[in-house]
Design an enzyme around this catalytic site. Structure first.
Site, PDB file in Angstrom:
ATOM      1  N   GLU A 131      -5.546  58.905  24.286  1.00 46.59           N
ATOM      2  CA  GLU A 131      -6.854  58.622  25.439  1.00 46.59           C
ATOM      3  C   GLU A 131      -7.058  58.883  26.532  1.00 46.59           C
ATOM      4  O   GLU A 131      -6.956  58.688  27.879  1.00 46.59           O
ATOM      5  CB  GLU A 131      -8.007  58.028  25.049  1.00 46.59           C
ATOM      6  CG  GLU A 131      -6.805  56.414  25.410  1.00 46.59           C
ATOM      7  CD  GLU A 131      -7.620  55.297  24.917  1.00 46.59           C
ATOM      8  OE1 GLU A 131      -7.258  53.932  23.631  1.00 46.59           O
ATOM      9  OE2 GLU A 131      -8.910  54.514  25.595  1.00 46.59           O
ATOM     10  N   CYS A 149      -9.120  54.464  21.426  1.00 40.63           N
ATOM     11  CA  CYS A 149      -7.604  53.987  20.383  1.00 40.63           C
ATOM     12  C   CYS A 149      -7.843  54.870  18.740  1.00 40.63           C
ATOM     13  O   CYS A 149      -7.161  54.408  17.979  1.00 40.63           O
ATOM     14  CB  CYS A 149      -8.243  52.616  20.381  1.00 40.63           C
ATOM     15  SG  CYS A 149      -7.531  51.933  22.326  1.00 40.63           S
ATOM     16  N   HIS A 202      -5.739  47.214  14.624  1.00 44.37           N
ATOM     17  CA  HIS A 202      -4.997  47.960  15.971  1.00 44.37           C
ATOM     18  C   HIS A 202      -5.618  46.962  16.735  1.00 44.37           C
ATOM     19  O   HIS A 202      -5.668  45.841  16.582  1.00 44.37           O
ATOM     20  CB  HIS A 202      -6.945  48.862  16.491  1.00 44.37           C
ATOM     21  CG  HIS A 202      -6.692  48.928  18.173  1.00 44.37           C
ATOM     22  ND1 HIS A 202      -5.910  49.553  19.165  1.00 44.37           N
ATOM     23  CD2 HIS A 202      -7.912  48.912  19.490  1.00 44.37           C
ATOM     24  CE1 HIS A 202      -5.653  49.521  20.382  1.00 44.37           C
ATOM     25  NE2 HIS A 202      -7.354  48.874  20.328  1.00 44.37           N
TER      26      HIS A 202
HETATM   27  N1  CAA Z   1      -3.245  28.681  27.431  1.00 48.44           N
HETATM   28  C1  CAA Z   1      -3.679  29.203  25.946  1.00 48.44           C
HETATM   29  N2  CAA Z   1      -4.361  29.483  25.676  1.00 48.44           N
HETATM   30  C2  CAA Z   1      -5.072  30.001  27.001  1.00 48.44           C
HETATM   31  C3  CAA Z   1      -4.794  29.276  28.219  1.00 48.44           C
HETATM   32  C4  CAA Z   1      -3.688  28.914  28.284  1.00 48.44           C
HETATM   33  N3  CAA Z   1      -3.679  28.283  29.527  1.00 48.44           N
HETATM   34  N4  CAA Z   1      -5.583  29.831  29.198  1.00 48.44           N
HETATM   35  C5  CAA Z   1      -6.541  30.808  28.670  1.00 48.44           C
HETATM   36  N5  CAA Z   1      -5.972  30.805  27.405  1.00 48.44           N
HETATM   37  C6  CAA Z   1      -7.241  31.751  26.094  1.00 48.44           C
HETATM   38  C7  CAA Z   1      -8.389  31.496  26.146  1.00 48.44           C
HETATM   39  O1  CAA Z   1      -8.538  30.379  25.315  1.00 48.44           O
HETATM   40  C8  CAA Z   1      -8.832  33.045  25.670  1.00 48.44           C
HETATM   41  O2  CAA Z   1      -8.613  33.021  24.336  1.00 48.44           O
HETATM   42  P1  CAA Z   1      -9.757  32.335  23.009  1.00 48.44           P
HETATM   43  O3  CAA Z   1     -10.190  33.929  22.905  1.00 48.44           O
HETATM   44  O4  CAA Z   1      -9.266  32.638  21.630  1.00 48.44           O
HETATM   45  O5  CAA Z   1     -10.854  31.364  23.366  1.00 48.44           O
HETATM   46  C9  CAA Z   1      -7.409  33.476  25.585  1.00 48.44           C
HETATM   47  O6  CAA Z   1      -6.357  33.175  26.578  1.00 48.44           O
HETATM   48  C10 CAA Z   1      -7.818  35.197  26.764  1.00 48.44           C
HETATM   49  O7  CAA Z   1      -8.414  34.372  27.613  1.00 48.44           O
HETATM   50  P2  CAA Z   1     -10.117  34.639  28.645  1.00 48.44           P
HETATM   51  O8  CAA Z   1     -10.677  35.358  27.971  1.00 48.44           O
HETATM   52  O9  CAA Z   1     -10.407  33.612  29.862  1.00 48.44           O
HETATM   53  O10 CAA Z   1      -9.107  35.829  29.349  1.00 48.44           O
HETATM   54  P3  CAA Z   1      -9.724  37.014  30.307  1.00 48.44           P
HETATM   55  O11 CAA Z   1     -11.454  36.959  29.928  1.00 48.44           O
HETATM   56  O12 CAA Z   1      -9.640  36.368  31.495  1.00 48.44           O
HETATM   57  O13 CAA Z   1      -9.124  38.356  29.796  1.00 48.44           O
HETATM   58  C11 CAA Z   1      -9.628  40.046  28.065  1.00 48.44           C
HETATM   59  C12 CAA Z   1      -9.186  38.798  28.570  1.00 48.44           C
HETATM   60  C13 CAA Z   1     -11.208  40.195  27.956  1.00 48.44           C
HETATM   61  C14 CAA Z   1      -9.293  40.639  26.264  1.00 48.44           C
HETATM   62  C15 CAA Z   1      -8.807  41.372  28.890  1.00 48.44           C
HETATM   63  O14 CAA Z   1      -7.843  41.024  29.344  1.00 48.44           O
HETATM   64  C16 CAA Z   1      -9.513  43.228  28.898  1.00 48.44           C
HETATM   65  O15 CAA Z   1     -10.479  42.769  29.638  1.00 48.44           O
HETATM   66  N6  CAA Z   1      -8.350  43.265  28.282  1.00 48.44           N
HETATM   67  C17 CAA Z   1      -8.965  44.314  27.989  1.00 48.44           C
HETATM   68  C18 CAA Z   1     -10.109  44.644  27.068  1.00 48.44           C
HETATM   69  C19 CAA Z   1      -9.637  44.629  25.454  1.00 48.44           C
HETATM   70  O16 CAA Z   1      -7.899  44.511  25.251  1.00 48.44           O
HETATM   71  N7  CAA Z   1     -10.119  44.596  24.551  1.00 48.44           N
HETATM   72  C20 CAA Z   1     -10.550  44.423  23.391  1.00 48.44           C
HETATM   73  C21 CAA Z   1     -11.095  44.896  22.369  1.00 48.44           C
HETATM   74  S1  CAA Z   1     -11.524  46.640  22.427  1.00 48.44           S
HETATM   75  C22 CAA Z   1     -10.108  47.219  22.586  1.00 48.44           C
HETATM   76  O17 CAA Z   1      -9.677  47.426  21.266  1.00 48.44           O
HETATM   77  C23 CAA Z   1     -10.367  48.916  22.677  1.00 48.44           C
HETATM   78  C24 CAA Z   1      -8.563  49.006  23.538  1.00 48.44           C
HETATM   79  O18 CAA Z   1      -7.338  49.443  23.203  1.00 48.44           O
HETATM   80  C25 CAA Z   1      -9.067  48.410  24.758  1.00 48.44           C
END
Ligand code: CAA
Length: 387
Positions: free
Chosen positions: A81, A113, A235
């Site tokens: 992709e 993916c 994945h």
């Molecule tokens: N210690 C331990 N854990 C902590 C922490 C700390 N100090 N601070 C935060 N966390 C945890 C949070 O509780 C959360 O866990 P849970 O979801 O289990 O509650 C985790 O860390 C992530 O924190 P946030 O949800 O606050 O993270 P974020 O909103 O800043 O970003 C994300 C996370 C949305 C995945 C972002 O990285 C993102 O957009 N990534 C790209 C999209 C992606 O990968 N999506 C996955 C599904 S889509 C797919 O699979 C296709 C693909 O390849 C893209």
């Protein structure tokens, strides 16, 4: 008797560099454990300027070709992709770098993916028609998001190559699969963008819906019973995503608690934890790391959940073949991950911001430690060479 078809060999490649996610956490002003624990990622691979999806794909495939197999490769399917041309398949460059014959069909496939799994399924159909032929499937991607965005810590890069044949030595792919497709805007990359656009929270719920729905389709079609599956390879955009999705599936289908669910993805996370998201390749890196582990899985059934945003998902199963460990590359694979140069945030930012002023003509500096390099662009033609 039904013909056994599946993965005869599997090898991967990644970038020459890696960065510890603590470096990103420091710039982002968050605790490193948000990434180490919350996302389940420790570091991510970073490409040198003279590496891309083609050089990684050719490097992974070369590992397979170097080992040799008597069956002729008649098809090369390149799943990605993060394609490098709107028209020409990246696979044609790989075909030349590998020195494959002119009597090979080459094509590139895309659906976020998911496309490597489509490629694998197409390959099994080609082998069913001509069991004396082999199909080379290569999944190669570099995950790029905006710097300083929430998604930045979920970048990475890798390629996985698989040789699909009759009487495979590693994994027989079973014929019943579960599918789920829905038009959803959770992640996409418009033609003029070098980084993906993502609705992070939506992407997580879309992934889970797609995983459970694909399972339900598999079950509805008479697929294998849940409790006949030893381990599940997902994945892994970040490894915690696989854990989250599997907990939901295991609870809804089998009433399992988190601990029991986690045991079913144990052993599938290590390579992706160290490489980061490699889009099409992660599910097959999950397989590679599982097969490289200590546990003898011969004769065991594995489940696979492939998800591509946008969104398409597929649940399928396979049986690990007796003697699969004779083809193990475990020591080589670990050495390859350890050999990546550790870079700090400053060098990483330089690499990420690299953007030539003249896109029609530029020369890249020699940097890769791999066997192939991207030399630059000459009159809009991408230049690839063996090192
Ligand atoms: N210690 C331990 N854990 C902590 C922490 C700390 N100090 N601070 C935060 N966390 C945890 C949070 O509780 C959360 O866990 P849970 O979801 O289990 O509650 C985790 O860390 C992530 O924190 P946030 O949800 O606050 O993270 P974020 O909103 O800043 O970003 C994300 C996370 C949305 C995945 C972002 O990285 C993102 O957009 N990534 C790209 C999209 C992606 O990968 N999506 C996955 C599904 S889509 C797919 O699979 C296709 C693909 O390849 C893209």
């Amino acid at each position: 008797m039904t013909l056994s078809i599946g993965i005869h060999d599997i090898a991967f490649a990644t970038g020459s560099h890696r960065i510890d996610l603590a470096e990103l956490a420091a710039r982002h002003g968050v605790e490193a454990n948000k990434y180490y624990v919350g996302l389940g990622q420790s570091e991510m691979s970073v490409l040198a300027n003279d590496e891309d999806v083609v050089t990684m794909a050719a490097t992974a495939a070369k590992r397979i070709l170097d080992r040799g197999d008597s069956r002729a490769i008649r098809t090369l399917i390149f799943a990605t992709e993060s394609g490098i041309d709107q028209s020409k398949s990246a696979g044609v460059y790989v075909h030349r770098l590998l020195g494959l014959g002119s009597d090979v069909r080459v094509v590139e496939v895309k659906q976020a993916c998911y496309s490597a799994t489509a490629a694998l399924q197409f390959a099994t159909a080609l082998v069913a028609r001509s069991p004396e032929e082999a199909v080379l499937v290569v999944a190669s991607d570099v995950a790029r998001y905006e710097l300083d965005s929430n998604a930045e810590a979920t970048q990475g890069a890798a390629a996985v190559a698989m040789l699909v044949t009759a009487d495979p030595a590693i994994l027989e792919i079973e014929p019943i699969t579960g599918l789920y497709t829905e038009d959803v805007m959770d992640f996409w990359r418009p033609n003029d963008h070098t980084t993906a656009i993502v609705d992070g929270k939506l992407s997580i719920t879309a992934y889970i819906t797609a995983a459970i729905s694909a399972w339900q389709d598999l079950a509805g079609r008479g697929g294998p019973a849940y409790d006949s599956i030893e381990r599940f390879c997902y994945h892994q955009p970040f490894t915690r995503m696989a854990v989250k999705a599997h907990r939901k599936l295991a609870a809804s289908v089998a009433g399992l608690d988190d601990e029991a669910a986690d045991a079913q993805v144990a052993g599938t996370l290590e390579y992706n934890r160290r490489i980061g998201n490699s889009y099409t390749a992660t599910i097959y890196l999950a397989l590679a790391t599982l097969l490289d582990g200590d546990e003898d899985l011969a004769g065991k059934r594995l489940g696979f959940l492939s998800y591509g945003s946008g969104a398409v998902s597929e649940f399928f199963t396979g049986i690990v073949q007796p003697g699969y460990r004779e083809r193990s590359r475990a020591a080589e694979n670990l050495a390859l991950l350890d050999a990546r140069t550790v870079i700090g945030d400053e060098r990483y930012l330089e690499l990420q911001r690299f953007s030539p002023e003249d896109v029609a003509n530029f020369v890249t500096a020699r940097e890769t430690t791999g066997p192939f390099r991207f030399g630059g662009v000459d009159g809009y033609k991408r230049v690839y060479e063996a090192v």
